[in-house]
Design an enzyme around this catalytic site. Structure first.
Site, PDB file in Angstrom:
ATOM      1  CG  HIS A 135      -1.912   1.007   1.360  1.00  0.00           C
ATOM      2  ND1 HIS A 135      -1.641   2.306   1.741  1.00  0.00           N
ATOM      3  CD2 HIS A 135      -3.244   0.962   1.135  1.00  0.00           C
ATOM      4  CE1 HIS A 135      -2.769   3.004   1.748  1.00  0.00           C
ATOM      5  NE2 HIS A 135      -3.760   2.210   1.389  1.00  0.00           N
TER       6      HIS A 135
ATOM      7  CG  ASP B 269       0.584  -2.271   6.142  1.00  0.00           C
ATOM      8  OD1 ASP B 269      -0.360  -2.432   6.937  1.00  0.00           O
ATOM      9  OD2 ASP B 269       0.472  -1.648   5.069  1.00  0.00           O
TER      10      ASP B 269
ATOM     11  CD  GLN C 258      -6.797  -4.521   4.256  1.00  0.00           C
ATOM     12  OE1 GLN C 258      -7.732  -5.227   4.638  1.00  0.00           O
ATOM     13  NE2 GLN C 258      -6.979  -3.269   3.885  1.00  0.00           N
TER      14      GLN C 258
ATOM     15  CE  LYS D 285      -7.040  -0.165   6.272  1.00  0.00           C
ATOM     16  NZ  LYS D 285      -7.856   0.363   5.186  1.00  0.00           N
TER      17      LYS D 285
ATOM     18  CB  CYS E 201      -3.597   3.402  -1.655  1.00  0.00           C
ATOM     19  SG  CYS E 201      -4.797   4.703  -1.408  1.00  0.00           S
TER      20      CYS E 201
HETATM   21  N1  7TS Z   1      -1.769  -0.617   4.560  1.00  0.00           N
HETATM   22  C1  7TS Z   1      -2.696  -1.386   3.992  1.00  0.00           C
HETATM   23  C2  7TS Z   1      -2.358  -2.782   3.583  1.00  0.00           C
HETATM   24  C3  7TS Z   1      -3.980  -0.879   3.796  1.00  0.00           C
HETATM   25  O1  7TS Z   1      -4.904  -1.652   3.245  1.00  0.00           O
HETATM   26  C4  7TS Z   1      -4.280   0.458   4.186  1.00  0.00           C
HETATM   27  C5  7TS Z   1      -5.617   1.085   3.928  1.00  0.00           C
HETATM   28  C6  7TS Z   1      -3.271   1.195   4.809  1.00  0.00           C
HETATM   29  C7  7TS Z   1      -2.025   0.631   4.968  1.00  0.00           C
HETATM   30  C8  7TS Z   1      -3.494   2.581   5.314  1.00  0.00           C
HETATM   31  O2  7TS Z   1      -4.284   2.534   6.447  1.00  0.00           O
HETATM   32  P1  7TS Z   1      -4.868   3.856   7.105  1.00  0.00           P
HETATM   33  O3  7TS Z   1      -5.782   3.348   8.158  1.00  0.00           O
HETATM   34  O4  7TS Z   1      -3.742   4.627   7.636  1.00  0.00           O
HETATM   35  O5  7TS Z   1      -5.597   4.582   6.009  1.00  0.00           O
HETATM   36  N2  7TS Z   1      -6.310   0.508   2.860  1.00  0.00           N
HETATM   37  C9  7TS Z   1      -7.423   0.974   2.273  1.00  0.00           C
HETATM   38  C10 7TS Z   1      -8.062   0.273   1.245  1.00  0.00           C
HETATM   39  O6  7TS Z   1      -7.710  -0.813   0.815  1.00  0.00           O
HETATM   40  N3  7TS Z   1      -9.130   0.997   0.836  1.00  0.00           N
HETATM   41  O7  7TS Z   1      -9.195   2.102   1.568  1.00  0.00           O
HETATM   42  C11 7TS Z   1      -8.149   2.114   2.456  1.00  0.00           C
END
Ligand code: 7TS
Length: 420
Positions: free
Chosen positions: A137, A214, A217, A240, A378
């Site tokens: 990501h 990371d 997910q 999430k 992303c």
């Molecule tokens: N890493 C992964 C694997 C992610 O899926 C996401 C967000 C992030 C980092 C960033 O997380 P945040 O909470 O700081 O935003 N992924 C997604 C997605 O798949 N669709 O919207 C956000």
């Protein structure tokens, strides 16, 4: 993929998963969208929040709202104990050695930037190397690019194959005495691939290289044991994981966190301040400048209570069964290409339809009350690998049903009729 590593633990799943019972815990699911029952398949972006999390958050706002850590008065003490209680829950949930190894952050983006500024800017120098994977990501990629640009360091990339599995032999070949950090996702948000992070950590540690995982997910689906993984950092986004936005965790090994520089400067993160210099508080406070998202982090604690009350092996087994069923049915539709066919996957079913833009797929599905995500998620390098500008992505949680997978398939067929 490493056959010896058991990443998916569905064995020991007890009684059959009662999905209808579980759905009752999520008030948001009980609504219609465009006259159709809501089918929520955008869980990888943000998962829904169960009632006990909503109630815990409103209890805080109704009865406990106050700033933490600074007050001697009753409400401040209650807020502080709820906030620190949430940290204890996180510690047990990921099996950290100590609660002070769990830093509260807004989510994975902030967690990675914290490590980049606190660790990277201190320990990565000109000519050094930072390793990421091809499926990261942007939030686990762009900060490392920024660091490498600033330091004159080199970003190296673990490639993946066309199934969406990382090539571990290539990873071995990248590691050398200049490697200062490896940053890799537990589960890909664009492909669903479950990466063999324990094996990746073991290989990096042979050369003494720390690893950041990371877990945005990973944590919502898989059992996370940071001591077993032996990772040096593990990042979680609360939203999430059935908690409010603004909650999240950076786990770090205490000895690493202690030698890092602070990230944000300000209140709460200091020990002493004069105009000449400031000294910093011990971890975790050193990394929690300013007033944090108190209500959200308390909500994360409640989400962990909720997850602990579930048979998580059965929940994962249900998700896996759903993913397999939806994958089989979607793949059977003519003109569809699934993006991401790793042997071990979690939650994510991404696809493209010949000649139809994913945004059109998303828009038509929305008319049917179905929430999916269309775009590059992303993860633009993933799109580049597969030669597509974007994908349509359905992502499942344990409260989704086979009937919802059927609705997805029927709506996709409708899209093809409309555009075909
Ligand atoms: N890493 C992964 C694997 C992610 O899926 C996401 C967000 C992030 C980092 C960033 O997380 P945040 O909470 O700081 O935003 N992924 C997604 C997605 O798949 N669709 O919207 C956000």
């Amino acid at each position: 993929m490493i056959a010896t590593e058991k990443t998916i633990e569905t064995k020991g799943a007890g009684a059959a998963w009662d999905v209808e019972r579980v759905r009752e815990d999520f008030p948001v699911l009980r609504q219609t969208v465009n006259g159709k029952p809501l089918v929520y398949l955008d869980n990888a972006a943000s998962a829904q929040v169960p009632r006990i999390v909503i109630e815990r958050g409103s209890k805080y706002l109704r009865e406990e709202h106050s700033n933490i850590h600074r007050g001697v008065h009753y409400l401040s003490q209650r807020a502080t104990s709820a906030y620190e209680g949430a940290r204890e829950k996180v510690k047990r949930f990921i099996n950290a050695r100590e609660a002070r190894e769990c830093i509260f952050v807004r989510g994975v983006t902030e967690a990675v930037n914290l490590v980049m500024h606190g660790y990277g800017r201190k320990f990565v120098h000109e000519g050094d190397e930072v390793v990421v994977s091809e499926m990261e990501h942007h939030s686990n990629l762009v900060p490392w690019q920024m660091l490498c640009e600033e330091k004159g360091a080199r970003l190296r990339v673990i490639p993946m194959d066309d199934a969406g599995e990382l090539l571990l032999d290539e990873f071995d070949a990248l590691l050398n005495e200049r490697t200062k950090l490896v940053c890799v996702g537990h589960v890909s948000n664009a492909l669903g691939t479950i990466n063999p992070v324990k094996e990746i950590v073991a290989r990096a540690h042979k050369l003494g290289v720390p690893v950041l995982v990371d877990g945005a997910q990973g944590a919502p689906h898989l059992k996370v044991d940071v001591q077993d993984l032996d990772c040096d950092f593990y990042a979680i986004s609360g939203h999430k994981m059935f908690a409010p936005t603004g909650s999240g965790v950076l786990y770090g090994k205490a000895e690493l966190l202690e030698k890092m520089n602070p990230f944000l400067g300000g209140g709460s993160m200091i020990r002493t301040v004069t105009f000449e210099r400031s000294t910093y508080a011990a971890i975790p406070d050193k990394f929690e400048a300013g007033t944090p998202a108190i209500a959200s982090q308390i909500g994360l604690g409640a989400a962990i209570d909720y997850l602990n009350g579930l048979d998580r092996a059965a929940a994962l087994a249900h998700e896996q069964e759903l993913l397999a069923y939806a994958t089989e049915r979607v793949s059977a539709i003519e003109g569809i290409r699934i993006i991401g066919n790793a042997r071990e996957k979690a939650s994510v079913l991404a696809f493209v339809i010949d000649e139809i833009h994913p945004h059109d797929v998303g828009t038509i599905l929305d008319r049917e009350g179905i929430a999916i995500r269309a775009g590059h998620h992303c993860a633009q390098p993933v799109m580049q690998h597969f030669g597509v500008p974007a994908t349509a992505r359905a992502s499942f949680a344990f409260y989704n049903t086979r009937e919802e997978a059927d609705s997805l398939v029927a709506a996709v067929q409708k899209v093809i009729e409309v555009f075909g």
